[in-house]
Design an enzyme around this catalytic site. Sequence first.
Site, PDB file in Angstrom:
ATOM      1  N   LYS A 149      -4.528-135.947   1.481  1.00  0.00           N
ATOM      2  CA  LYS A 149      -5.646-135.565   0.710  1.00  0.00           C
ATOM      3  C   LYS A 149      -6.946-136.228   1.677  1.00  0.00           C
ATOM      4  O   LYS A 149      -7.128-137.390   1.517  1.00  0.00           O
ATOM      5  CB  LYS A 149      -5.665-135.899  -0.756  1.00  0.00           C
ATOM      6  CG  LYS A 149      -6.717-135.267  -1.413  1.00  0.00           C
ATOM      7  CD  LYS A 149      -6.494-135.531  -2.964  1.00  0.00           C
ATOM      8  CE  LYS A 149      -7.861-135.207  -3.687  1.00  0.00           C
ATOM      9  NZ  LYS A 149      -7.936-135.571  -5.238  1.00  0.00           N
ATOM     10  N   LYS A 198      -4.193-130.867   1.683  1.00  0.00           N
ATOM     11  CA  LYS A 198      -5.234-130.503   1.055  1.00  0.00           C
ATOM     12  C   LYS A 198      -6.803-131.084   1.470  1.00  0.00           C
ATOM     13  O   LYS A 198      -6.893-132.304   1.735  1.00  0.00           O
ATOM     14  CB  LYS A 198      -5.171-130.887  -0.360  1.00  0.00           C
ATOM     15  CG  LYS A 198      -6.396-130.747  -1.524  1.00  0.00           C
ATOM     16  CD  LYS A 198      -6.293-131.659  -2.590  1.00  0.00           C
ATOM     17  CE  LYS A 198      -7.427-131.464  -3.468  1.00  0.00           C
ATOM     18  NZ  LYS A 198      -7.449-132.359  -4.688  1.00  0.00           N
TER      19      LYS A 198
HETATM   20  C1  PBG Z   1      -8.526-134.876  -8.645  1.00  0.00           C
HETATM   21  C2  PBG Z   1      -8.632-133.783  -7.834  1.00  0.00           C
HETATM   22  C3  PBG Z   1      -9.678-133.032  -7.251  1.00  0.00           C
HETATM   23  C4  PBG Z   1      -9.064-131.816  -6.772  1.00  0.00           C
HETATM   24  C5  PBG Z   1      -7.835-131.806  -7.320  1.00  0.00           C
HETATM   25  N1  PBG Z   1      -7.549-133.088  -7.950  1.00  0.00           N
HETATM   26  C6  PBG Z   1     -11.000-133.518  -6.700  1.00  0.00           C
HETATM   27  C7  PBG Z   1     -11.202-134.657  -5.884  1.00  0.00           C
HETATM   28  O1  PBG Z   1     -10.464-135.499  -5.531  1.00  0.00           O
HETATM   29  O2  PBG Z   1     -12.452-134.862  -6.320  1.00  0.00           O
HETATM   30  C8  PBG Z   1      -9.693-130.890  -6.102  1.00  0.00           C
HETATM   31  C9  PBG Z   1      -9.390-129.712  -6.164  1.00  0.00           C
HETATM   32  C10 PBG Z   1     -10.304-128.461  -5.708  1.00  0.00           C
HETATM   33  O3  PBG Z   1     -11.506-128.684  -5.284  1.00  0.00           O
HETATM   34  O4  PBG Z   1      -9.832-127.215  -5.848  1.00  0.00           O
HETATM   35  N2  PBG Z   1      -8.525-136.387  -7.952  1.00  0.00           N
END
Ligand code: PBG
Length: 328
Positions: free
Chosen positions: A197, A250
Amino acid sequence: MSVFPQLRMRCLRRTEALRRLVRETALLVDDLVQPLFVVPGKHIRQEIPSMPGICHLSVDYLVREVQEIAALGIPGILLFGLPTSKDESGSEAYSAAGTVQQAVAAIKAAIPDLIVITDVCLCQYTSHGHCGILDDSGCVDNDRTVELIARTALSHTQAGADIVAPSDMMDGRVAAIRRSLDRSDFQNRLIMAYAAKYCSAFYGPFREAAESAPKSGNRSQYQMDPANIREALREVELDIEEGADIVMVKPALSYLDVIRKVRETYDHPLAAYSVSGEYSMLKAAARAGWIDEKRAATEVLLSIKRAGADFIITYYAKEAAQWLRQLP
Ligand code: PBG
């Protein structure tokens, strides 16, 4: 003299039926997971301004929405929740009476066959907006956070979630979740790890939707540098060793090379998350009349499949399923 094979191929591509025969990648309704946002309260269906077509839904409306999604043949949803109130340790995240826990139970009662995945994180629930609890110096305390993440995952599982998806990126959280699920006799529930991520600008609209932007600092302490791909492989490997059943990359579109590399290196099921910013960019361009939305969105989703993802978490899932059901 015969024409060059390449030219023959080009002729062939002119015929739709032949094009279908030689097509290498297919995008199917089976490949889609729809993310949804559940909020406390009743009769709430409020569009998120930065994500046209995506709404904050209270449990009653959420169940109806999920029924429509299931009727389109979409196999699963990914659920995010918003709390009634936030505190330092994000306690509503692991409350049995929390919004997500209620929503999971209601969905499972109404549509038992649909795969319910829950996002497991604290950032929507903490007053400071970080994905974990902070120590005295303002840094995220990895180990204390992991305990709370495991508690959150267990509470979602007890409510009926089929798959829990930790998105916090703390070290050791997958192993901690596995232990806690196994101890409570949930050996057959799955963990989908947000393994690679990245610390991405494409989460912008989501943070508005989930009211989860950090009040100070950013998430670079625990999310990955967009410049790195070898590190992504190490993250994936660690999550697999800890017991992840499905791994995820992601965002998706700027990380197609990472998806391909993970696909080639590991045999695990691989998810790609096409995040909020990827969705909102297409929506904005389409609204301005600058692109053909259906073609552009389908092309993006297809590219993620072609890169090697087994399935795609996308805010376009419902619309794409409708498009895919129409004959060409
Ligand atoms: C929470 C989380 C995030 C997303 C999914 N789970 C945001 C972040 O890390 O700030 C992003 C999903 C999206 O942008 O569609 N940790």
